[in-house]
Scaffold this active site. Sequence first.
Site: not given
Ligand code: 4GP
Length: 828
Positions: A368, A560-561, A566, A668, A672
């Site tokens: 991820h 988002k976080r 970001k 994601t 949305k």
């Molecule tokens: C996240 C990614 O940063 C994001 O781009 C992706 O859409 C999402 O996973 C699902 O695949 N990664 C995390 C993490 O949340 O904790 O690594």
Amino acid sequence: MKKHTSTASTGVTQINTEQLKDQIIRHLHSTLGTDVNKASPQAWWRATCAAVNEQVYDGLRNTQRTHYENNTRALHYFSLEYLMGRLFSNNLHNLGLYEQAKQALSELGLNIADLEDQEEDMALGNGGLGRLAACFIDSLATLNYPAIGYGIHYEHGLFQQSFQDGRQIERPDSWREYANPWEICRPESVQEISVYGYVETVYDLQGKMKKVWHPGRIIKGVPWDIPIVGYNGSSVNVLRLWESRASDFFNWDVFNSGGYIDASRENIEAETISKVLYPNDETDAGKELRLIQQYFFVSCSLKDIIRRYKRTHADDWSDFAKQVVIQLNDTHPAVSIPELMRILVDRAEMQWDQAWNICQQVFAYTNHTLLPEALEKWPVRLFEKVLPRHLEIIYEINRRFLVEQVDVLWPGDNEKKRKLSIIEEGHDAMVRMGHLSVVGSFRVNGVAEIHSKLVKSDLFPEMVALWPDKFTNVTNGVTPRRWLKACNPKLAKLLDDNIGSEWPTDLKQLSKFAAFADDVKIQDAFIAIKQQNKADLANVVKKLTHIDIDPHAIFDIQIKRLHEYKRQHLNLLHILALYRRILQEPDYDMVPRVFLFGAKAAPGYKLAKEIIYAINKVAEKINHDKRVKNRLKVVFMPNYRVTLAEKMIPAADVSEQISTAGKEASGTGNMKLALNGAITVGTLDGANIEIAEEVGDDNIAIFGLTVDEVKALHANGYNSMDYYYANPEIKAILDWLETDYFTPGKPGELAAIKRSLLEGGDPYLVLADFESYVKAQQKIDQWYRDKSLWAKKAILNTASVGKFTSDRSIEDYVSRVWHLEKCHIRRD
Ligand code: 4GP
């Protein structure tokens, strides 16, 4: 009052409004022990949940029986995070009971929205990775695939966030303080797992060597099941979450010998394992507890899987890999690879090759993120202490890998061996969990086309040379049930009325909506819905922040976080640029805009917290400055979470997806927001690229450096100072942050951002992308001035993103990785 007696069109059991009312009242009496005259909203909510559960449990029973009878192959999703949000309206929608419930409650004098607000978010995740898991289990049940999610039953989910003088304050989240109505404890399936201790080498009478692990501690895993109701479908799958407790056996011994305090300490230590979700996002927690959490849940889950398998296969392992596939959601559950090897080799006494063969058919791994700090590594000495036998097994996996694979392809190449070794050598040797995951899996995937390409080219190029077919892509998706039908009912109805009601399970149907993009009546209807959603959000904003915002302004949303990559601070710099232009040019012509943020920063991530503080301080100043004449408003919504997202997304005009190219694996939220008709301002990163392909260049505002340009800029030596001196606007804004303009009497309070961009070298190229970002934002301003043009673009966004349903992602996993069969549930 008119009696509403329609029945649910779908769902597990047909039930009408009258029956539902009776059930709710019956549960108010017999489950809650209270009465209509004195029941609190909380009691009504619980009684309604209990009534809903009658339908849910029917489906659960039927599903489990059918799966058992058919001896189905099943997916086992291993994830340390599930960011579920609330389940009340989701379960009602998926059972086809939402309208009945709304009516039944209204006839009882209650408002369904008030009851929805009684539920705490189930926030057992940090961000994208955890929310993806939640969308996936929804889709798996909807598509009738046999699947079970495994994770941890955290007592405290992601922290609750508030602001004190603009600074983030964290408080514990107690989502199940008064019990959660959706979960079922399953004491009959408790597992025991071991940690610590030492390994003894023993020889049997034939002289055969055996390794015996003498654990230092035994911990009990108690499973809690959350039924996952498929939409319209008959499948109700299960999310099984493990709670840690002290082993009775251990505890009792200590207790009996007079060690009351010791016994309590054992209890506390054991319970600590499932106490809290690590709030880190994409960074390695680096704690012994985190490794134990990982091992605890995978060991419980593997034992659970094996127990179920043995019910039908006894000690015959030959069908195990046919029945079981395990998806590792990132490397967090990777310790399941040596754990399965341990069970097969040490416990089932299988030959290594045979055991390894099974492992390599069972595990698949999803990556991820490419961020180096997020690639998990555990110190060898920590492994040795916590999981001594597993470390030996990892050494053996590694030895064979280096000899049988690496040395065969690159004979004598020690540099390759050093690079590919699962063990990173050094004064503090490390276990590389990513390497272990690739070596132990039959499939590895990234989460968007570009990300999967980068996984191959930048992260694991040699592994690709060894196993070219192992690597694949599955672009992420989101469930349109929660993220359109439930959260945006007005738009959902407009779609139902114009393109039919199949879209929630066949999202490509949305493309039919494109035919209405130029239809003035539909444009008006679309705009009216957005307007209403914006007015609703304005009320929420007022309630939470006391800030007035105008629903006629552009609602520009970044949720988002909080993370440097970001680039919420790029958004902030643009806001400052607009503010400065307004101050310099009192009649500066711009469409009024409200910038809304929602983000939590990991408690230990200093710069992220400084960015929150700066946004809040700038917001305070701008929102009170009369000279702005309402052209600008800035709002940082406190405690961003799934429930807030459900209110913000339907109200968004603009979606900010502005990460440095190559850093956001997929995203994601971008999906949305586009689905709900927001127009993306975005870089060519992650799934933005695929969104742009789907919606077309005219309906998205792309800006900034591409992945290749980012690489080239870094390679040629990026100097952020060049941009500071070359662009007077950038210089003025950054210098402004150093003054006390936004923090009267306290100069320098917002200087951390400037420092990171100049002295810190601007690792995420904020300054390099600033100019092109401002241009993209000007394009948005121009487009918005033409209402019909904007409506058309927004409609085309909704109409064009059918690809991004998580149902499609699941079908991709099924054909590329899992090879499951659908199982149609027989009702009793
Ligand atoms: C996240 C990614 O940063 C994001 O781009 C992706 O859409 C999402 O996973 C699902 O695949 N990664 C995390 C993490 O949340 O904790 O690594």
